[in-house]
Design a protein around this motif. Structure first.
Motif, short mmCIF file in Angstrom:
data_model
loop_
_atom_site.label_atom_id
_atom_site.label_comp_id
_atom_site.label_asym_id
_atom_site.label_seq_id
_atom_site.Cartn_x
_atom_site.Cartn_y
_atom_site.Cartn_z
N TRP A 153 21.77 41.47 14.06
CA TRP A 153 21.92 42.09 13.46
C TRP A 153 20.25 41.15 13.01
O TRP A 153 20.12 40.58 12.40
N MET A 154 19.12 42.09 13.13
CA MET A 154 17.95 41.53 12.45
C MET A 154 17.62 42.11 10.97
O MET A 154 17.38 42.59 10.96
N LEU A 155 17.56 41.14 10.06
CA LEU A 155 17.05 40.82 9.20
C LEU A 155 16.01 40.81 8.65
O LEU A 155 15.05 39.52 9.14
N ASN A 156 15.05 41.25 7.71
CA ASN A 156 13.86 41.51 7.53
C ASN A 156 13.24 41.40 6.40
O ASN A 156 13.92 42.29 5.98
N ARG A 157 12.28 40.62 5.44
CA ARG A 157 11.34 41.31 4.14
C ARG A 157 11.73 42.69 4.60
O ARG A 157 11.71 43.81 3.44
N THR A 158 11.08 43.51 5.69
CA THR A 158 10.21 44.40 4.97
C THR A 158 10.92 45.59 6.16
O THR A 158 10.63 44.89 7.30
N LEU A 159 11.90 46.12 5.42
CA LEU A 159 12.60 46.54 6.42
C LEU A 159 12.00 47.68 7.29
O LEU A 159 13.04 47.70 9.18
N LYS A 160 11.33 48.52 7.46
CA LYS A 160 10.75 49.10 8.29
C LYS A 160 10.52 48.80 9.64
O LYS A 160 10.23 49.51 10.97
N LYS A 161 9.86 46.95 8.95
CA LYS A 161 9.47 46.53 10.73
C LYS A 161 11.04 46.40 11.45
O LYS A 161 10.71 46.03 12.94
N ALA A 162 11.87 45.96 11.29
CA ALA A 162 12.88 45.49 11.64
C ALA A 162 13.48 47.01 12.41
O ALA A 162 13.94 46.39 13.21
N GLN A 163 12.91 47.84 11.67
CA GLN A 163 13.89 49.31 12.59
C GLN A 163 13.05 49.86 13.50
O GLN A 163 13.44 49.81 14.52
N ALA A 164 11.78 48.74 13.22
CA ALA A 164 11.09 50.00 14.53
C ALA A 164 11.36 48.73 15.54
O ALA A 164 11.28 48.99 17.08
N VAL A 165 11.02 47.69 15.19
CA VAL A 165 11.31 46.31 16.21
C VAL A 165 12.67 46.68 17.34
O VAL A 165 13.35 46.21 18.23
N ALA A 166 13.50 47.27 15.99
CA ALA A 166 15.18 47.62 16.84
C ALA A 166 15.06 48.57 17.78
O ALA A 166 15.34 48.01 18.83
N ALA A 167 14.69 49.50 17.50
CA ALA A 167 14.22 49.93 18.32
C ALA A 167 13.86 50.50 19.63
O ALA A 167 13.89 51.13 20.08
N GLU A 168 12.45 49.85 19.51
CA GLU A 168 11.54 49.74 20.59
C GLU A 168 12.25 48.81 21.25
O GLU A 168 12.82 48.54 23.18
N VAL A 169 13.30 47.52 20.96
CA VAL A 169 14.15 47.03 21.93
C VAL A 169 15.16 47.66 22.94
O VAL A 169 15.16 47.90 24.10
N ASN A 170 15.85 48.28 21.74
CA ASN A 170 16.84 48.88 22.35
C ASN A 170 16.79 50.16 23.30
O ASN A 170 17.18 50.65 24.01
N GLN A 171 15.20 50.70 23.23
CA GLN A 171 14.68 51.88 24.30
C GLN A 171 14.78 51.34 25.50
O GLN A 171 15.15 51.40 26.46
N ALA A 172 13.57 49.76 25.55
CA ALA A 172 13.55 49.57 26.77
C ALA A 172 14.64 48.54 27.39
O ALA A 172 14.65 48.70 28.53
N PHE A 173 15.85 48.15 26.87
CA PHE A 173 16.86 48.21 27.18
C PHE A 173 18.15 49.01 27.31
O PHE A 173 19.19 48.93 28.61
N GLY A 174 17.85 50.31 26.83
CA GLY A 174 18.67 51.85 26.87
C GLY A 174 20.14 51.18 26.96
O GLY A 174 21.38 51.73 26.89
#
Ligand code: NAP
Length: 291
Positions: A153-174
């Motif tokens: 669960w990646m919590l960040n003050r700026t939600l968009k940044k957490a969502q962008a990193v989550a999408a990037e990592v999920n895609q990298a590891f499938g």
């Protein structure tokens, strides 16, 4: 004091700024401890001059380099080869000679994993709360996915940044293992017992009373808190984790092990625990840590 002579291997750090780096302390201590004839020098490399600096390092036959802010991404275009994990993350902090050029590694990640292991933390199968979505937290998210955690669960003050990193990592590891959430929505994290990694800059010296949240319900979910900050040695976050019955560690060992692993790669040696302990002792003295 070791004598520098014509056979001394030279390694160093490229970053901007580099005035406050602790890396020379780590590497010069290791060289002394292991009897390796190596000197380590910080080089201030202005933004826009990285390519020139790497070419210069090749020409000067430097044995290895660390790379820090703001060059960790850009340096990839200057390499002959890259380690697969560093490639996935898209960030390199260690250059090792290979032929006429350099191979890039990311010992920030593998160093954190080794530091955690030494503190009895295994990431495989773990449920993780990760605070932050900046450079350091992004790297931790990659490490978590790589090491096989069950969820983050990646919590960040700026939600968009957490969502962008989550999408990037999920895609990298499938696989969908990272979930982005706003810091203010932390109560949406399912009930359970979590490892929490504090990867924001909140609580960093001199703002030692600051903490991302003071909510007791949040800390009750945490069995172990790992703060990447090492100044102060016991952050407010760590104090709150302990006050709610959890174990807590700071980021000094992570710092030590990213250096130790670079030293091992450059010199083809294995640093033993006792030698790593000497590095930790020196770092504690230097940072005024008393933990
Ligand atoms: P960064 O890229 O600037 O990211 C900063 C993060 O902190 C972002 O997630 C940011 O949220 C958050 N943040 C800043 N102020 C905040 C506030 N007032 N309230 C809530 N969130 C806030 O920095 P970084 O390079 O990732 O470094 C983060 C920390 O890790 C630093 O303290 C650094 O000392 C530590 N670190 C330690 C090591 C080690 O070896 N132990 C290595 C690297 C870094 P937004 O996205 O909303 O701005």
């Amino acid at each position: 004091m070791r004598e520098i002579n014509g056979r001394t291997r030279v390694c160093g750090l490229m970053g901007y700024p580099v005035e406050h780096t602790l890396s020379p302390l780590i590497h010069n201590t290791l060289a002394q401890e292991l009897g390796v004839d190596m000197a380590y020098v910080p080089f201030s490399v202005e933004p826009g001059r990285l390519k020139e600096a790497v070419e210069g390092a090749r020409a000067l036959n430097l044995a290895g380099l660390n790379v820090t802010v703001p060059h960790k991404r850009e340096v990839i275009s200057c390499l002959e080869q890259i380690d697969p994990l560093a490639q996935k993350v898209g960030a390199v902090n260690t250059l090792v000679r290979c032929g006429d050029g350099f191979k890039g590694y990311n010992t920030d990640l593998t160093g954190l994993q080794r530091a955690m292991k030494e503190d009895g933390i295994e990431l495989a199968g773990e449920r993780v709360i990760l605070l932050g979505a900046g450079g350091a937290a992004r790297a931790v998210a990659f490490l978590c996915a790589y090491a096989g955690v069950s969820e983050v669960w990646m919590l960040n003050r700026t939600l968009k940044k957490a969502q962008a990193v989550a999408a990037e990592v999920n895609q990298a590891f499938g696989r969908e293992c990272i979930h982005g959430l706003a810091l203010s929505d932390h109560e949406k994290i399912p009930k359970g017992s979590y490892l929490a990694v504090q990867g924001t800059s909140v609580g960093l010296f001199p703002h030692v009373e600051d903490v991302v949240t003071g909510d007791a319900g949040f800390y009750q979910k945490i069995h172990t808190g790992y703060d990447l900050i090492y100044r102060p040695s016991a952050t407010k976050f760590m104090q709150l984790v302990r006050a709610h019955g959890g174990k807590a560690y700071n980021g000094l060992k992570m710092l030590a092990y990213q250096g130790i692993q670079a030293f091992e790669l450059w010199n083809g040696v294995a640093v033993e625990r006792a030698q790593a302990a000497s590095v930790m002792k020196k770092l504690k003295e230097e940072t005024g840590a008393h933990e």
